[in-house]
Design an enzyme around this catalytic site. Sequence first.
Site, PDB file in Angstrom:
ATOM      1  N   ARG A  26       0.816  -1.217   0.000  1.00  0.00           N
ATOM      2  CA  ARG A  26       0.000   0.000   0.000  1.00  0.00           C
ATOM      3  C   ARG A  26       0.850   1.268   0.000  1.00  0.00           C
ATOM      4  O   ARG A  26       0.462   2.288   0.580  1.00  0.00           O
ATOM      5  CB  ARG A  26      -0.940   0.029   1.225  1.00  0.00           C
ATOM      6  CG  ARG A  26      -2.048  -0.988   1.204  1.00  0.00           C
ATOM      7  CD  ARG A  26      -3.197  -0.511   0.318  1.00  0.00           C
ATOM      8  NE  ARG A  26      -4.354  -1.364   0.444  1.00  0.00           N
ATOM      9  CZ  ARG A  26      -5.420  -1.086   1.209  1.00  0.00           C
ATOM     10  NH1 ARG A  26      -5.472   0.029   1.887  1.00  0.00           N
ATOM     11  NH2 ARG A  26      -6.416  -1.927   1.264  1.00  0.00           N
ATOM     12  N   ARG A  30      -3.129   7.026   1.266  1.00  0.00           N
ATOM     13  CA  ARG A  30      -3.547   8.269   1.913  1.00  0.00           C
ATOM     14  C   ARG A  30      -2.527   8.919   2.832  1.00  0.00           C
ATOM     15  O   ARG A  30      -2.687  10.068   3.213  1.00  0.00           O
ATOM     16  CB  ARG A  30      -4.853   8.017   2.681  1.00  0.00           C
ATOM     17  CG  ARG A  30      -6.052   7.919   1.765  1.00  0.00           C
ATOM     18  CD  ARG A  30      -7.263   7.394   2.493  1.00  0.00           C
ATOM     19  NE  ARG A  30      -7.009   6.007   2.867  1.00  0.00           N
ATOM     20  CZ  ARG A  30      -7.879   5.230   3.506  1.00  0.00           C
ATOM     21  NH1 ARG A  30      -9.033   5.695   3.882  1.00  0.00           N
ATOM     22  NH2 ARG A  30      -7.571   3.980   3.788  1.00  0.00           N
ATOM     23  N   ARG A  39      -6.293  11.795  -5.693  1.00  0.00           N
ATOM     24  CA  ARG A  39      -7.526  11.095  -5.319  1.00  0.00           C
ATOM     25  C   ARG A  39      -8.732  12.043  -5.405  1.00  0.00           C
ATOM     26  O   ARG A  39      -9.782  11.670  -5.922  1.00  0.00           O
ATOM     27  CB  ARG A  39      -7.357  10.560  -3.897  1.00  0.00           C
ATOM     28  CG  ARG A  39      -8.582  10.016  -3.229  1.00  0.00           C
ATOM     29  CD  ARG A  39      -8.825   8.585  -3.640  1.00  0.00           C
ATOM     30  NE  ARG A  39      -9.883   8.004  -2.845  1.00  0.00           N
ATOM     31  CZ  ARG A  39     -11.176   8.178  -3.061  1.00  0.00           C
ATOM     32  NH1 ARG A  39     -11.584   8.957  -4.045  1.00  0.00           N
ATOM     33  NH2 ARG A  39     -12.065   7.595  -2.297  1.00  0.00           N
ATOM     34  N   ASP A  76      -7.098  -2.222  -7.218  1.00  0.00           N
ATOM     35  CA  ASP A  76      -7.612  -2.828  -5.995  1.00  0.00           C
ATOM     36  C   ASP A  76      -7.994  -4.269  -6.283  1.00  0.00           C
ATOM     37  O   ASP A  76      -8.311  -4.600  -7.438  1.00  0.00           O
ATOM     38  CB  ASP A  76      -8.839  -2.065  -5.470  1.00  0.00           C
ATOM     39  CG  ASP A  76      -9.094  -2.400  -4.006  1.00  0.00           C
ATOM     40  OD1 ASP A  76      -8.502  -1.743  -3.132  1.00  0.00           O
ATOM     41  OD2 ASP A  76      -9.848  -3.356  -3.734  1.00  0.00           O
ATOM     42  N   TYR A 151     -15.479 -10.729   0.656  1.00  0.00           N
ATOM     43  CA  TYR A 151     -16.162  -9.443   0.403  1.00  0.00           C
ATOM     44  C   TYR A 151     -17.412  -9.654  -0.448  1.00  0.00           C
ATOM     45  O   TYR A 151     -18.436  -8.994  -0.247  1.00  0.00           O
ATOM     46  CB  TYR A 151     -15.213  -8.454  -0.281  1.00  0.00           C
ATOM     47  CG  TYR A 151     -14.109  -7.949   0.636  1.00  0.00           C
ATOM     48  CD1 TYR A 151     -14.346  -6.890   1.513  1.00  0.00           C
ATOM     49  CD2 TYR A 151     -12.848  -8.533   0.638  1.00  0.00           C
ATOM     50  CE1 TYR A 151     -13.342  -6.433   2.356  1.00  0.00           C
ATOM     51  CE2 TYR A 151     -11.843  -8.088   1.488  1.00  0.00           C
ATOM     52  CZ  TYR A 151     -12.101  -7.040   2.342  1.00  0.00           C
ATOM     53  OH  TYR A 151     -11.110  -6.593   3.186  1.00  0.00           O
TER      54      TYR A 151
HETATM   55  O1  CP3 Z   1       0.102   0.785  -3.249  1.00  0.00           O
HETATM   56  C1  CP3 Z   1      -0.417  -0.331  -3.341  1.00  0.00           C
HETATM   57  O2  CP3 Z   1      -0.176  -1.275  -2.531  1.00  0.00           O
HETATM   58  C2  CP3 Z   1      -1.315  -0.640  -4.530  1.00  0.00           C
HETATM   59  C3  CP3 Z   1      -2.690  -0.456  -4.359  1.00  0.00           C
HETATM   60  C4  CP3 Z   1      -3.590  -1.362  -3.504  1.00  0.00           C
HETATM   61  C5  CP3 Z   1      -4.800  -0.868  -2.963  1.00  0.00           C
HETATM   62  N1  CP3 Z   1      -5.490  -1.918  -2.440  1.00  0.00           N
HETATM   63  C6  CP3 Z   1      -5.243   0.533  -3.030  1.00  0.00           C
HETATM   64  C7  CP3 Z   1      -6.278   1.010  -2.101  1.00  0.00           C
HETATM   65  C8  CP3 Z   1      -3.536  -2.728  -3.214  1.00  0.00           C
HETATM   66  C9  CP3 Z   1      -2.430  -3.724  -3.516  1.00  0.00           C
HETATM   67  C10 CP3 Z   1      -4.750  -3.065  -2.544  1.00  0.00           C
HETATM   68  C11 CP3 Z   1      -5.094  -4.431  -2.110  1.00  0.00           C
HETATM   69  C12 CP3 Z   1      -6.301  -4.650  -1.306  1.00  0.00           C
HETATM   70  N2  CP3 Z   1      -7.504  -4.016  -1.395  1.00  0.00           N
HETATM   71  C13 CP3 Z   1      -6.434  -5.683  -0.345  1.00  0.00           C
HETATM   72  C14 CP3 Z   1      -5.353  -6.682   0.001  1.00  0.00           C
HETATM   73  C15 CP3 Z   1      -4.300  -6.101   0.838  1.00  0.00           C
HETATM   74  C16 CP3 Z   1      -4.733  -5.641   2.207  1.00  0.00           C
HETATM   75  O3  CP3 Z   1      -4.543  -4.453   2.479  1.00  0.00           O
HETATM   76  O4  CP3 Z   1      -5.246  -6.461   2.955  1.00  0.00           O
HETATM   77  C17 CP3 Z   1      -7.722  -5.600   0.192  1.00  0.00           C
HETATM   78  C18 CP3 Z   1      -8.301  -6.490   1.273  1.00  0.00           C
HETATM   79  C19 CP3 Z   1      -8.400  -4.552  -0.493  1.00  0.00           C
HETATM   80  C20 CP3 Z   1      -9.811  -4.125  -0.324  1.00  0.00           C
HETATM   81  C21 CP3 Z   1      -9.905  -2.732   0.125  1.00  0.00           C
HETATM   82  N3  CP3 Z   1      -9.619  -1.644  -0.672  1.00  0.00           N
HETATM   83  C22 CP3 Z   1     -10.333  -2.263   1.379  1.00  0.00           C
HETATM   84  C23 CP3 Z   1     -10.748  -3.133   2.542  1.00  0.00           C
HETATM   85  C24 CP3 Z   1     -10.281  -0.874   1.330  1.00  0.00           C
HETATM   86  C25 CP3 Z   1     -10.757   0.078   2.397  1.00  0.00           C
HETATM   87  C26 CP3 Z   1      -9.779   0.220   3.486  1.00  0.00           C
HETATM   88  C27 CP3 Z   1      -8.872   1.383   3.251  1.00  0.00           C
HETATM   89  O5  CP3 Z   1      -7.672   1.245   3.448  1.00  0.00           O
HETATM   90  O6  CP3 Z   1      -9.414   2.440   2.885  1.00  0.00           O
HETATM   91  C28 CP3 Z   1      -9.800  -0.493   0.053  1.00  0.00           C
HETATM   92  C29 CP3 Z   1      -9.564   0.879  -0.449  1.00  0.00           C
HETATM   93  C30 CP3 Z   1      -8.200   1.198  -0.955  1.00  0.00           C
HETATM   94  N4  CP3 Z   1      -7.466   0.399  -1.790  1.00  0.00           N
HETATM   95  C31 CP3 Z   1      -7.482   2.409  -0.728  1.00  0.00           C
HETATM   96  C32 CP3 Z   1      -6.283   2.293  -1.445  1.00  0.00           C
HETATM   97  C33 CP3 Z   1      -5.182   3.320  -1.557  1.00  0.00           C
HETATM   98  C34 CP3 Z   1      -7.970   3.588   0.070  1.00  0.00           C
HETATM   99  C35 CP3 Z   1      -9.162   4.214  -0.617  1.00  0.00           C
HETATM  100  C36 CP3 Z   1      -9.087   5.699  -0.753  1.00  0.00           C
HETATM  101  O7  CP3 Z   1      -8.068   6.270  -1.180  1.00  0.00           O
HETATM  102  O8  CP3 Z   1     -10.119   6.334  -0.489  1.00  0.00           O
END
Ligand code: CP3
Length: 344
Positions: A26, A30, A39, A76, A151
């Site tokens: 990640r 943010r 974003r 994602d 999910y």
């Molecule tokens: O930089 C990176 O690693 C690449 C981008 C990436 C994101 N999500 C961007 C993201 C990757 C590799 C993921 C994987 C992901 N997404 C997983 C597996 C890894 C982990 O963290 O467990 C899972 C379970 C998800 C599902 C997901 N996406 C959730 C549960 C959420 C909400 C929680 C949160 O952190 O906000 C997201 C949103 C998300 N995916 C964000 C980002 C940068 C934040 C959203 C935003 O910017 O508003």
Amino acid sequence: MSDERRKIMRVLSGETLTPPPLWLMRQAGRYLPEYRETRAKAGSFLDLCYTPDHAVEVTLQPIRRYGFDAAILFSDILVIPDALKRNVRFTEGHGPVMDPIDETSILALKPEGIMAHLAPVMETVRRLRQELPVETTLLGFCGAPWTVATYMIAGHGTPDQAPARLFAYRYPKAFEHLLMLLADISADYLVAQIDAGADAVQIFDSWAGVLGEKEFEAFAVKPVAKMIASVKARRPKARVIAFAKGAGYLLKTYRQKTGADAIGLDWSVPLAFARELQKDGPVQGNLDPMRVVAGGKALDVGIDDILQQLGNGPLIFNLGHGITPQADPDNVARLVERVRGWRN
Ligand code: CP3
């Protein structure tokens, strides 16, 4: 190919590098002000994922700032249910939401048109490979079938994925069908990312840790093994990192059973056990993301322990899970400097 300059690719082939190469799960997110700015411009989170101009930009942001050894495609894991028309939304403060799936709708899922839906992601990968420094490994990724299914069944995040565990006991046939469908789609998706220019891919099984022993075998190991076999049959040189968060002792045979080149370790994995796992091949991890929030001594000690215990074998330094929005960007700079300055 310029793989010799891509340190992460060398470690994925079994080499030990001192200091170890690093990236952070990640790493685009943010905690970076420049991410928040893009974003805001992009509109919805999915618009950010599907607009190559924006997705390329946020992927590159942490590379420009810190020079990580890998860039991970910005997208994602939930673009797969989105491509399956499950009405995925990311709502402010609530995380991802989608229509919960039932037995009947699982059997009605149609994989047609998925790759066309995901074409913008491939465009992002192609542009990234052109824009990244030659020494930077480009990682593609997807979610593991179990984690994506949790999910899809609940329709949102939960603390322990009880809805998916219950569903799997009640409707084993439909559940197996869902996992195998996701495995096939995800393998095609990874092959497409590799063809677009990804050097290696990571499979995120973020919810592996809530499974019992038999269920880990059936829901985590089996579909991931199927995916890796399928990817490697088609792209024999592809490298795969498998991250089964919270799997603990079950990691002992995870690499062998899935065919992964490297395994990701979360911060609960004891370093002595991690050393055992490293005898079989490269490991990635495993700093507690909260140490990056805390900074100072907590950060330094956590980094040094990992380097001392795992730095003399094939290691990709990383966090044990994604960096959180509270992390201070200066602490990330401190982390990078400390890892890069390590000499046994
Ligand atoms: O930089 C990176 O690693 C690449 C981008 C990436 C994101 N999500 C961007 C993201 C990757 C590799 C993921 C994987 C992901 N997404 C997983 C597996 C890894 C982990 O963290 O467990 C899972 C379970 C998800 C599902 C997901 N996406 C959730 C549960 C959420 C909400 C929680 C949160 O952190 O906000 C997201 C949103 C998300 N995916 C964000 C980002 C940068 C934040 C959203 C935003 O910017 O508003």
